[in-house]
Scaffold this active site. Structure first.
Site, PDB file in Angstrom:
ATOM      1  N   ASP A 187       0.855  -1.184   0.000  1.00  0.00           N
ATOM      2  CA  ASP A 187       0.000   0.000   0.000  1.00  0.00           C
ATOM      3  C   ASP A 187       0.892   1.235   0.000  1.00  0.00           C
ATOM      4  OD1 ASP A 187       0.852  -0.660   2.637  1.00  0.00           O
ATOM      5  OD2 ASP A 187      -0.633   0.725   3.458  1.00  0.00           O
TER       6      ASP A 187
ATOM      7  N   GLU B 114       0.132  -0.995   5.711  1.00  0.00           N
ATOM      8  CA  GLU B 114       1.245  -0.451   6.490  1.00  0.00           C
ATOM      9  C   GLU B 114       1.103   1.038   6.714  1.00  0.00           C
ATOM     10  OE1 GLU B 114       5.172   1.075   7.660  1.00  0.00           O
ATOM     11  OE2 GLU B 114       4.050   1.639   5.891  1.00  0.00           O
TER      12      GLU B 114
END
Lengths: 508, 508
Positions: free
Chosen positions: A119, A186
């Site tokens: 991400d 994350e």
């Protein structure tokens, strides 16, 4: 540990046999695959996998599928693990899966667990990007690849994929067993991952993490733009959101100005009481948690290959808090910091809107160092803010939310995994075919990092093995900022470094 | 001036002849055209003519063309006047034209100049609108028309178009000569308009404003949701932008937190020193410019049809600064106010972005009352902010920009134009066909308004004639805010009021 001075006194052929365990055909493959590797990174950057924006959740799933198929293509057994859902403003949103992978079950080999995330932070052209953030822009003049996620963390994750592809296509066995754990949250607190890791570890022999000897994470940066580093410490984080509301809707400042309590006035008053312009945290008891450095500790920072000019080059402006290099480095590595990130709900566009926003949310975070944790810091923050808000005498309402957080982490940097990474960084210069090999012609700096990768601590605690942070990108890559980039040389040489590290581990 | 008590003692037929000069066929036409009028407003709202956003500049032009064609359709001679260009971040952007109109050249009739604006404030669904802001949403249950510009100021401008259409289609001569001056930059400082008006007035007999006897502007709101009002005062405005910059790009708070001077920290510190939560302006000498009210003046405010509950109903929350009605009303009508609108360049989205923004611009404005002007207030503000910034000891840079401003204005409310509007408001209740006539069954409040329409003062000074503010919308319309609306009854009855006012003027 072998140092550069040892190497310079020996003849290259002898050294190549003794000290460069990575096969030349692997290194050659990487050099020859440069364009293909960059194309794959380009494909990855084009998926705007922003975990913090519900509108882009589907893209995070898309990115997970992209990586899973890449792993499978190079012989890795995979598993997409659902991590449940999260509640955003009353709506349940499915979390992106963790992608697990495993290749190699040789009991005579070490087993290395690779963590990375797919991400990215939000990015919009209007934030000030020179090129569209979700299109990889290759600039051969400067040797840079611009794009959101190029350095944080798609580039490094694809570095591992590059290593896998090279071995797969060359028919080379990997020198170690590899395990992968890639996540898609994350940048948004790694939601769901900690619980999964803890549950997975409890499965013992059936765990995908069974037999792991060490963990390697490529998700941070060199201290400067010259010297590779190995990182053995991370700051923790607590990210908070202060929402002040009162009016039922945005109001016209002409009609309501000086008739009502304005949420922005209250919020700005509170935000101004959190940190002073010198960086000092104004919340009583927070800065005070961390004892000052001993002269000996200060000396460590004075020795690092870093200067105030480096800080200001990376920042792009002459804005260092001090002219004292050690003080500035300690500000990042061994001190907490508090940053005000922005306000949600207020006017943010160009032009001159005369609005009294009805509901505004100030976002700020505190980076933590031992012995600070979200659990011991948040109560101090909340108590202070509530007391300061009460002093304002406003009829507006205040809500404080803890968006996410993680503890700080410090590792033993004398472990064999660190020694292997150190050797891999040093010996790379002896591969004759790499024109870029110069960048690794030195012993890496040993650093503590100012950012947080909360899962580092989870892995360290849950698996009880050493975690190494082996950065691919440089200090000026601009992770989380506009015009994020990864140097082509770091992508290519970094790929070689990751592979070479595995060979060094196999001999450790 | 005739009061309701006079009227209640006379028989309706007699009154209709004597006191309702607007022909019944005009009023009937308006009632019967409700749906068509709403459709035209819907067409206008669908053009997102946001003057403050360069991306929407074309839409402002589109809206100008829309209105010009409407005027022409009903017999008005028009002229589209180019107003030059503006410089936005180094780029020249063409200003939208002013649309002039004239109909009637009868020397035996009075000449009324109508001003209105066709640009709107920014609006995005994500700001919290229930429905898309640039689509008119009709809610017959509540009798409301939702959409950006419905009340500010497309509804009122179309009210005049409605009057023109009625007379054109009925073959009725207008009772006065009409002149129009419609602009497209009102929400962005009326850029270019003042110069045009001053130049046009100098043309004397050749001026489109030649022979104007009075000016009428429908661009403000009732004080409450019950009582129509005539407005004889407006606050002025100075809108400022404080930009703090330092780093060359946005930075990662983990990597740079406590190493560099953060622009947000500095900006928030400055913004917190401008106004306190009670509304008091902290810039020395600003509040002090305005003498406190005499007991006699305070009594005026105590008599107005307004309560703290009205304030809080309109605001949608129990957030009035005081329980003292007169104090709250004086805060709006005879006091300066300072509102913090927002920050450009910082993180404003959902989620938790750990960014140190490189360049942030705080937007705030001060509403001005006599004797304040931008010219006497800005130097105090700039001097104070520069001094406060210097105290921070930051290496970041501060730039203060004056985005736009206007002087406050107070008019003679005993003028015949005000008397005509007063009578028009009162007599409307005697039209037997209007089911909504109740709302006008009272003498209007005489108010001063908290907002600014800077061109009011320009017209007053340049033409030397009386300016009347005759609002169409209610106090809870939410101009500049989310879910802006105009009540259907205000649109339809307001159209009748505008027409009736012209008939009353013709007899004044």
């Amino acid at each position: 540990m072998r140092s550069i001075s040892d190497l310079s006194q020996a003849s290259p052929p002898f050294l190549c046999t003794l000290k460069m365990p990575a096969p030349a055909q692997f290194l050659d493959f990487v050099d020859k695959s440069k364009d293909a590797f960059i194309q794959r990174l380009s494909d990855a950057v084009e998926i705007p996998s922003i975990s913090g924006d519900p509108k882009h959740r589907e893209d995070v799933f898309k990115m997970a599928a992209f990586l899973e198929s890449q792993l499978q293509a190079y012989g890795v057994e995979t598993k997409s693990v659902p991590l449940g859902s999260q509640n955003i403003d009353g709506e349940e949103l499915t979390l992106p899966p963790a992608i697990l992978g495993r290749i190699g079950h040789d009991k005579n080999k070490k087993t290395v667990l690779i963590y990375g995330h797919f991400d990215v932070q939000p990015a919009e052209l209007s934030d000030g990007w020179t090129n569209p953030p979700f299109k990889l822009t290759r600039d051969d003049a400067t040797g840079r690849l611009y794009g959101r996620g190029s350095s944080d963390d798609k580039g490094p994750v694809l570095g591992w994929i590059n290593v896998l592809e090279a071995h797969h296509k060359l028919g080379l066995a990997l020198p170690v067993n590899l395990r992968f754990c890639l996540e898609g949250m994350e940048e948004s607190g790694s939601e769901g991952l900690d619980e999964f890791i803890l549950a997975e570890v409890k499965k013992g022999r059936d765990s995908w993490f069974d037999g792991v000897d060490c963990i390697c994470i490529s998700d941070n940066y060199w201290l400067n733009n010259r010297t590779p580093c190995l990182t053995y410490g991370l700051r923790g984080l607590t990210y908070l959101k202060l929402t002040v509301s009162g009016p039922g809707k945005d109001l016209h400042s002409g009609v309501f100005g000086r008739m009502v309590h304005e949420p922005m006035t209250d919020l700005i008053a509170i935000m101004s009481k959190l940190v002073d312009p010198s960086g000092k945290i104004l919340i009583p008891g927070v800065d005070e948690m961390v004892p000052g450095p001993t002269p000996e500790e200060k000396a460590i920072y004075e020795k690092l290959d870093y200067s105030i000019a480096d800080v200001e080059d990376s920042a792009g402006g002459k804005v260092a808090l001090s002219a004292d290099k050690a003080a500035v480095l300690m500000g990042r590595m061994r001190s907490p910091s508090l940053s005000l990130h922005g306000i949600e709900g207020a006017f943010y566009g160009q032009g001159a809107k005369t609005v009294i926003p009805a509901k505004v949310s100030g976002k700020f975070s505190i980076r933590l160092v031992p012995p600070m944790t979200p659990d011991n810091v948040n109560p101090l923050v909340i108590k202070y803010i509530q007391a300061e808000f009460a002093k304002l005498g406003s009829k507006n309402k205040l809500v404080i939310e803890d968006l996410h957080g993680g503890k700080p982490w410090v590792e033993n940097h004398k472990h064999w995994s660190y020694e292997a990474a150190k050797r891999a960084t040093e010996v790379r210069t002896f591969h004759p075919n790499s024109p870029l090999a110069l960048i690794y012609k030195q012993t890496p700096d040993l650093t503590r990092e100012g950012g947080s990768i909360p899962v580092t601590l989870t892995f360290a605690e849950a698996l009880g093995v050493n975690v190494l942070l082996l950065p691919m990108g440089r200090g000026d890559d601009g992770a989380h900022s506009t015009n994020e980039k990864l140097d082509i040389s770091n992508f290519i040489e970094g790929t070689k470094l990751l592979g070479t590290y595995l060979y060094e581990v196999s001999q450790a």
